[in-house]
Design a protein around this motif. Structure first.
Motif, short mmCIF file in Angstrom:
data_model
loop_
_atom_site.label_atom_id
_atom_site.label_comp_id
_atom_site.label_asym_id
_atom_site.label_seq_id
_atom_site.Cartn_x
_atom_site.Cartn_y
_atom_site.Cartn_z
N UNK A 12 0.84 -1.20 0.00
CA UNK A 12 0.00 0.00 0.00
C UNK A 12 0.87 1.25 0.00
N UNK A 13 1.92 1.28 0.81
CA UNK A 13 2.81 2.44 0.87
C UNK A 13 3.51 2.64 -0.47
N UNK A 14 3.99 1.57 -1.09
CA UNK A 14 4.67 1.68 -2.38
C UNK A 14 3.72 2.20 -3.45
N UNK A 15 2.48 1.71 -3.47
CA UNK A 15 1.50 2.17 -4.46
C UNK A 15 1.18 3.65 -4.27
N UNK A 16 1.04 4.08 -3.03
CA UNK A 16 0.76 5.49 -2.76
C UNK A 16 1.92 6.36 -3.22
N UNK A 17 3.14 5.97 -2.91
CA UNK A 17 4.31 6.74 -3.32
C UNK A 17 4.40 6.81 -4.85
N UNK A 18 4.18 5.69 -5.53
CA UNK A 18 4.23 5.68 -6.99
C UNK A 18 3.12 6.56 -7.59
N UNK A 19 1.95 6.55 -6.96
CA UNK A 19 0.87 7.40 -7.47
C UNK A 19 1.21 8.87 -7.31
N UNK A 20 1.82 9.25 -6.20
CA UNK A 20 2.20 10.65 -5.99
C UNK A 20 3.28 11.05 -6.98
N UNK A 21 4.28 10.20 -7.19
CA UNK A 21 5.35 10.51 -8.14
C UNK A 21 4.79 10.59 -9.56
N UNK A 22 3.90 9.69 -9.93
CA UNK A 22 3.30 9.72 -11.25
C UNK A 22 2.46 10.97 -11.47
#
Length: 49
Positions: A12-22
């Protein structure tokens, strides 16, 4: 004593970080549209007296 982070929480943390970066890349990485200062022609001309 260290506690292990659950796998689902790490995902969940990795997906949130990737969504913010994207989103940041999409928002700030696009070239800006050049705003032209040409006035649009009037659709309705005023009646002459």
């Amino acid at each position: 004593m260290r506690r292990e982070v659950p796998t689902w929480l790490a995902v969940v943390i990795i997906v949130i970080v990737l969504a913010i970066v994207g989103f940041a890349y999409w928002h700030f990485g696009r070239p800006k549209a050049v705003q032209e200062e040409k006035p649009l022609p009037a659709a309705h001309q005023p009646a002459l007296p």
